[in-house]
Design an enzyme around this catalytic site. Sequence first.
Site, mmCIF file in Angstrom:
data_model
loop_
_atom_site.group_PDB
_atom_site.id
_atom_site.type_symbol
_atom_site.label_atom_id
_atom_site.label_comp_id
_atom_site.label_asym_id
_atom_site.label_seq_id
_atom_site.Cartn_x
_atom_site.Cartn_y
_atom_site.Cartn_z
ATOM 1 N N LEU A 1 0.824 -1.207 0.000
ATOM 2 C CA LEU A 1 0.000 0.000 0.000
ATOM 3 C C LEU A 1 0.860 1.260 0.000
ATOM 4 O O LEU A 1 0.518 2.258 -0.646
ATOM 5 C CB LEU A 1 -0.928 0.008 1.219
ATOM 6 N N ASP B 1 13.078 2.695 11.723
ATOM 7 C CA ASP B 1 12.282 1.830 12.594
ATOM 8 C C ASP B 1 11.228 2.733 13.228
ATOM 9 O O ASP B 1 11.568 3.603 14.037
ATOM 10 C CB ASP B 1 13.173 1.185 13.662
ATOM 11 N N CYS C 1 1.821 3.559 6.630
ATOM 12 C CA CYS C 1 1.498 2.246 6.066
ATOM 13 C C CYS C 1 2.343 1.118 6.656
ATOM 14 O O CYS C 1 2.056 -0.053 6.395
ATOM 15 C CB CYS C 1 1.686 2.250 4.548
ATOM 16 N N TYR D 1 -3.316 -8.422 15.868
ATOM 17 C CA TYR D 1 -3.522 -7.548 14.713
ATOM 18 C C TYR D 1 -4.782 -6.705 14.885
ATOM 19 O O TYR D 1 -4.766 -5.483 14.661
ATOM 20 C CB TYR D 1 -3.606 -8.401 13.449
#
Length: 258
Positions: free
Chosen positions: A17, A60, A87, A164
């Site tokens: 993405l 990071d 993203c 998640y």
Amino acid sequence: MTLKNLTAIVTGGCSGLGHATAIALREAGANVSLFDLNEELGATRVEELGSDNTLFTKVDVRDEASVQDAIDATTHKFGAISLVVNCAGIAPAKRLLDKEGNPAPLGDFQKTIDINLVGSFNVSRLVAAAMAKQAPINDEGERGLIVNTASVAGYEGQIGQTAYAASKGGIIGLTLPMARDLAPLGIRVNTIAPGVMGTPMLLAMPEKVQDALSANVQFPKRLGLPEEFAKLVIHMANNSYLNGETIRLDGGLRMPPK
């Protein structure tokens, strides 16, 4: 917000993405700063998108110094930052208890939260601090836009998606209060919650797996395209009245338990 000659940061900008978004932003005339861990791919993307208008920095997103150094490099090359699209993320799957009844490792949960949720917050707060010091870019006093990436899993997490779904639900929960915090400064905040998207990682799966994932999409009956995600980012930038909102991009999908 007219994107031509403005500068945008895209985390996870070298693939999926993020890569599609970087392409769309360049096509709209924006300078693009890619934050990613893949240095080899980063060099390739700079060459593809044009070195005069593209910057890659190894970042990071969990690390404050790493993010701040990349922001400083971006402003040094391009000047003011007007847009950030978060993203960067991971999507592990693990049940709370395995078949033997052993609990999922706490470290796996923490890593997912740290990258997806804390990382998005970390980049957003540091970019917002830079935006707040800049002059408005239009007569309405707009200084910038933050776009975060959630997921339909933030609403309908499937079996094995506790980490998640929690990370993406957190991003959805951040959207309105973050927009309210930054409104006096002319900085907008929106979130996109994609459904099943045809990223390289997903397209590498067997066709039967892809068909199963898209089976509950209402219309069009297919995986979403990264380019469609990018189009929504561009619309969010262009439409200054869109603020504090999470938009599902899922073809009418509602995720089943598995």
